[in-house]
Design an enzyme around this catalytic site. Structure first.
Site, PDB file in Angstrom:
ATOM      1  N   CYS A 166     -63.458  59.149   4.720  1.00 50.48           N
ATOM      2  CA  CYS A 166     -63.196  57.849   4.094  1.00 50.48           C
ATOM      3  C   CYS A 166     -64.064  56.731   4.660  1.00 50.48           C
ATOM      4  O   CYS A 166     -64.087  55.626   4.111  1.00 50.48           O
ATOM      5  CB  CYS A 166     -61.726  57.491   4.255  1.00 50.48           C
ATOM      6  SG  CYS A 166     -60.663  58.738   3.519  1.00 50.48           S
TER       7      CYS A 166
ATOM      8  N   HIS B 260     -60.938  50.232   3.010  1.00 49.99           N
ATOM      9  CA  HIS B 260     -60.703  51.539   2.393  1.00 49.99           C
ATOM     10  C   HIS B 260     -59.271  51.549   1.852  1.00 49.99           C
ATOM     11  O   HIS B 260     -58.319  51.191   2.557  1.00 49.99           O
ATOM     12  CB  HIS B 260     -60.918  52.633   3.438  1.00 49.99           C
ATOM     13  CG  HIS B 260     -60.378  53.956   3.026  1.00 49.99           C
ATOM     14  ND1 HIS B 260     -60.676  54.529   1.816  1.00 49.99           N
ATOM     15  CD2 HIS B 260     -59.525  54.811   3.653  1.00 49.99           C
ATOM     16  CE1 HIS B 260     -60.036  55.675   1.713  1.00 49.99           C
ATOM     17  NE2 HIS B 260     -59.333  55.872   2.810  1.00 49.99           N
TER      18      HIS B 260
ATOM     19  N   ASN C  59     -55.883  56.940  -2.834  1.00 50.60           N
ATOM     20  CA  ASN C  59     -56.949  56.991  -1.822  1.00 50.60           C
ATOM     21  C   ASN C  59     -58.063  57.896  -2.342  1.00 50.60           C
ATOM     22  O   ASN C  59     -57.890  59.106  -2.428  1.00 50.60           O
ATOM     23  CB  ASN C  59     -56.341  57.541  -0.525  1.00 50.60           C
ATOM     24  CG  ASN C  59     -57.360  57.742   0.584  1.00 50.60           C
ATOM     25  OD1 ASN C  59     -58.560  57.746   0.347  1.00 50.60           O
ATOM     26  ND2 ASN C  59     -56.871  57.930   1.798  1.00 50.60           N
TER      27      ASN C  59
HETATM   28  N1  ACO Z   1     -41.332  61.417  -1.033  1.00 44.47           N
HETATM   29  C1  ACO Z   1     -40.120  61.263  -0.501  1.00 44.47           C
HETATM   30  N2  ACO Z   1     -39.896  61.376   0.834  1.00 44.47           N
HETATM   31  C2  ACO Z   1     -40.957  61.648   1.599  1.00 44.47           C
HETATM   32  C3  ACO Z   1     -42.258  61.818   1.085  1.00 44.47           C
HETATM   33  C4  ACO Z   1     -42.411  61.694  -0.300  1.00 44.47           C
HETATM   34  N3  ACO Z   1     -43.618  61.829  -0.895  1.00 44.47           N
HETATM   35  N4  ACO Z   1     -43.098  62.078   2.112  1.00 44.47           N
HETATM   36  C5  ACO Z   1     -42.376  62.059   3.226  1.00 44.47           C
HETATM   37  N5  ACO Z   1     -41.078  61.806   2.931  1.00 44.47           N
HETATM   38  C6  ACO Z   1     -39.942  61.700   3.831  1.00 44.47           C
HETATM   39  C7  ACO Z   1     -40.166  62.420   5.134  1.00 44.47           C
HETATM   40  O1  ACO Z   1     -39.798  63.769   5.065  1.00 44.47           O
HETATM   41  C8  ACO Z   1     -39.266  61.629   6.059  1.00 44.47           C
HETATM   42  O2  ACO Z   1     -37.946  62.074   5.895  1.00 44.47           O
HETATM   43  P1  ACO Z   1     -36.959  62.177   7.152  1.00 44.47           P
HETATM   44  O3  ACO Z   1     -36.827  60.781   7.647  1.00 44.47           O
HETATM   45  O4  ACO Z   1     -35.711  62.728   6.543  1.00 44.47           O
HETATM   46  O5  ACO Z   1     -37.621  63.077   8.135  1.00 44.47           O
HETATM   47  C9  ACO Z   1     -39.347  60.217   5.525  1.00 44.47           C
HETATM   48  O6  ACO Z   1     -39.783  60.324   4.170  1.00 44.47           O
HETATM   49  C10 ACO Z   1     -40.316  59.346   6.284  1.00 44.47           C
HETATM   50  O7  ACO Z   1     -41.552  60.059   6.401  1.00 44.47           O
HETATM   51  P2  ACO Z   1     -42.772  59.470   7.142  1.00 44.47           P
HETATM   52  O8  ACO Z   1     -43.864  60.476   7.239  1.00 44.47           O
HETATM   53  O9  ACO Z   1     -42.274  58.847   8.432  1.00 44.47           O
HETATM   54  O10 ACO Z   1     -43.194  58.291   6.139  1.00 44.47           O
HETATM   55  P3  ACO Z   1     -44.188  57.112   6.380  1.00 44.47           P
HETATM   56  O11 ACO Z   1     -43.522  55.836   6.198  1.00 44.47           O
HETATM   57  O12 ACO Z   1     -45.000  57.310   7.633  1.00 44.47           O
HETATM   58  O13 ACO Z   1     -45.199  57.285   5.139  1.00 44.47           O
HETATM   59  C11 ACO Z   1     -47.410  58.103   4.634  1.00 44.47           C
HETATM   60  C12 ACO Z   1     -45.972  58.479   5.030  1.00 44.47           C
HETATM   61  C13 ACO Z   1     -47.353  57.396   3.301  1.00 44.47           C
HETATM   62  C14 ACO Z   1     -48.224  59.372   4.535  1.00 44.47           C
HETATM   63  C15 ACO Z   1     -47.973  57.134   5.694  1.00 44.47           C
HETATM   64  O14 ACO Z   1     -47.750  57.663   6.982  1.00 44.47           O
HETATM   65  C16 ACO Z   1     -49.436  56.860   5.541  1.00 44.47           C
HETATM   66  O15 ACO Z   1     -49.885  56.344   4.539  1.00 44.47           O
HETATM   67  N6  ACO Z   1     -50.252  57.168   6.584  1.00 44.47           N
HETATM   68  C17 ACO Z   1     -51.680  56.918   6.534  1.00 44.47           C
HETATM   69  C18 ACO Z   1     -52.350  58.045   5.829  1.00 44.47           C
HETATM   70  C19 ACO Z   1     -53.766  57.749   5.470  1.00 44.47           C
HETATM   71  O16 ACO Z   1     -54.146  56.641   5.223  1.00 44.47           O
HETATM   72  N7  ACO Z   1     -54.535  58.834   5.393  1.00 44.47           N
HETATM   73  C20 ACO Z   1     -55.825  58.830   4.842  1.00 44.47           C
HETATM   74  C21 ACO Z   1     -56.919  58.494   5.773  1.00 44.47           C
HETATM   75  S1  ACO Z   1     -58.389  58.567   4.889  1.00 44.47           S
HETATM   76  C22 ACO Z   1     -59.214  60.081   5.035  1.00 44.47           C
HETATM   77  O17 ACO Z   1     -60.080  60.232   5.844  1.00 44.47           O
HETATM   78  C23 ACO Z   1     -58.920  61.177   4.106  1.00 44.47           C
END
Ligand code: ACO
Length: 440
Positions: free
Chosen positions: A210, A366, A396
């Site tokens: 990214c 990004h 993304n």
């Molecule tokens: N739908 C419903 N529930 C979900 C989902 C979903 N799609 N995904 C996770 N959950 C649940 C989890 O199981 C968890 O449940 P629990 O509390 O019972 O264990 C709860 O929701 C919270 O999960 P988290 O992983 O803590 O959620 P978070 O608020 O961190 O959001 C996310 C997750 C959206 C992935 C976030 O962490 C994020 O955006 N991180 C950055 C990722 C990113 O930008 N990556 C790309 C980099 S670019 C590259 O190089 C490719």
């Protein structure tokens, strides 16, 4: 003393634990005695130019060490194809002026026709439109339809950028395709070059997930500054839909496919649109985000004879045939990394430019997650109405996200000539970086 590393490889991900480029380069650096490496990237054609190092060299040493003609020779000399198939070498004289600036003169973008909504995903995995929208800001993403490829999107985006720039394809002398998902492991840039008719260009891929577009932008500007190049086409394009596990709700909700392109043109140093930049990488964070090589179990006759161990079908111990695993991500760690590291590189780039956040017209990050955009803009005290965001419609799109959002902002009239935009990419590798640019 500062050190710079480049890993020139088309099979970087094949190294054990390899995140394709940066990790290979990072492992090289870790194995050396040198300290504080500044910038790692993989260039698929084995051609490298240093960003800061060219920046720092004197004019005379740039002329001898980074000759554009030697780059072109290496691209044209190794062919085993017939003479008719080899394009004639450029006869245009290369006037190797150094110390010139880069102007941003055209942009374009392209997205696949196939749109997947949050509701569509909720039929496949246990999620909901509300959860995805609240946690990420994403509502739709475009993914490749049949017949669409990273190459075809790149060509479409580039044609629009060339048209806006009023530059003919044959006047492009360098084409950089920033992608982690090429249609060909050896690189797709020459295919894009062929389709566009950029017959005088050197074309190669640059991979940094990214952050790829920001790294490509800086690399392009260094070719102009130190290499005598006139017109450079930088493309950011990715199709992570090919590597996402569509049954993993933690990752499949985030990604979409797209391409964006930008034309840079040489101008006098006093008109340079690149005002400052700062680029970083850290292979130590690769464990949080990667698409690793997954050796394919050997099902051939000879493989069966090896009792389940992975071989390439021979009795001699040789590397197994490889494919790629699905994208693996620790979302929380990547989130933490982004909100901590991105403001730092933007502030460093602003400092190099002699500017502060108050001088910015736009913040263009990004497009990973709206909460990351909000957090970074708050830390930099940049009001939300100056933050460009289109991830609601596309998710993304990796290396494509910055040029895609820039193109929309320029064409809708948000970004105007003379506006100063702070861009920042971040992602796998880990890699991250910022470039402060002025739109022409
Ligand atoms: N739908 C419903 N529930 C979900 C989902 C979903 N799609 N995904 C996770 N959950 C649940 C989890 O199981 C968890 O449940 P629990 O509390 O019972 O264990 C709860 O929701 C919270 O999960 P988290 O992983 O803590 O959620 P978070 O608020 O961190 O959001 C996310 C997750 C959206 C992935 C976030 O962490 C994020 O955006 N991180 C950055 C990722 C990113 O930008 N990556 C790309 C980099 S670019 C590259 O190089 C490719």
């Amino acid at each position: 003393m500062e050190h710079y590393y480049y890993c020139c490889s088309s099979t970087g991900r094949m190294m054990q634990q390899g995140g394709r480029i940066t990790t290979v380069a990072a492992r090289l650096s870790a194995a050396s005695a040198a300290s504080s490496p500044r910038f790692f990237c993989k260039l698929a054609a084995g051609v490298a130019t240093s960003s800061k190092s060219l920046h720092n060299l004197s004019s005379s040493s740039i002329s001898s060490s980074s000759s554009s003609s030697s780059v072109r020779c290496s691209a044209a000399s190794s062919s085993a194809v017939t003479e008719q198939e080899v394009p004639a070498a450029s006869v245009r004289p290369v006037i190797r002026r150094v110390g010139r600036g880069s102007k941003l003169v055209g942009c374009g973008s392209a997205v696949p026709t196939n749109i997947i909504s949050n509701d569509d995903l909720s039929k496949v995995v246990d999620t909901s439109d509300e959860w995805i929208a609240v946690r990420t800001g994403i509502r739709n993403r475009h993914v490749l339809a049949e017949g669409e490829t990273v190459t075809s999107l790149s060509v479409e985006a580039s044609k629009k950028a060339l048209e806006m720039a009023n530059v003919n394809p044959e006047d492009i002398d360098l084409l950089l395709l920033c992608t982690s998902t090429p249609d060909d492991l050896f690189g797709s840039a020459p295919q894009v070059q062929k389709e566009l008719g950029c017959c005088n260009a050197l074309a190669f891929d640059l991979t940094a997930a990214c952050s790829g577009f920001v790294l490509g932008l800086i690399t392009a500007s260094r070719f102009i500054k130190g290499g005598g190049y006139e017109n450079v086409l930088v493309i950011g394009a990715d199709a992570l839909s090919r590597y996402v596990d569509w049954m993993d709700r933690g990752t499949c909700i985030l990604f979409g496919d797209a391409a964006g392109a930008l034309v840079l043109q040489a101008v006098g140093d006093d008109q340079d649109s690149l005002l400052g930049f700062n680029l970083r990488s850290d292979g130590g964070g690769q464990k949080h985000l990667h698409v690793r090589v997954d050796n394919v179990p050997d099902t051939s006759h000879n493989g069966a004879a090896t009792n389940g161990t992975k071989t390439n079908g021979t009795v001699i111990k040789l590397p197994a045939r490889a494919s790629y695993d699905c994208l693996q991500m620790n979302g929380k760690e990547v989130f933490r990394f982004a909100v901590r590291a991105v403001p730092q590189v933007i502030e460093a780039a602003l400092q190099e430019a002699g500017l502060t956040g108050a001088n910015l017209d736009w913040l263009l990050l990004h497009q990973a997650n709206q909460r990351i955009l909000d957090s970074v803009s708050q830390r930099l005290e940049i009001p939300t109405d100056k933050v460009i965001s289109n991830l609601c419609n596309y998710g993304n799109t990796s290396a494509a996200s910055i040029p895609l959002a820039l193109d929309e902002a320029v064409r809708s009239g948000l970004v105007q000539p003379g506006h100063i935009v702070a861009t920042a990419g971040f992602g796998a590798g880990l890699t991250w970086g910022s470039a402060i640019v002025r739109w022409s």
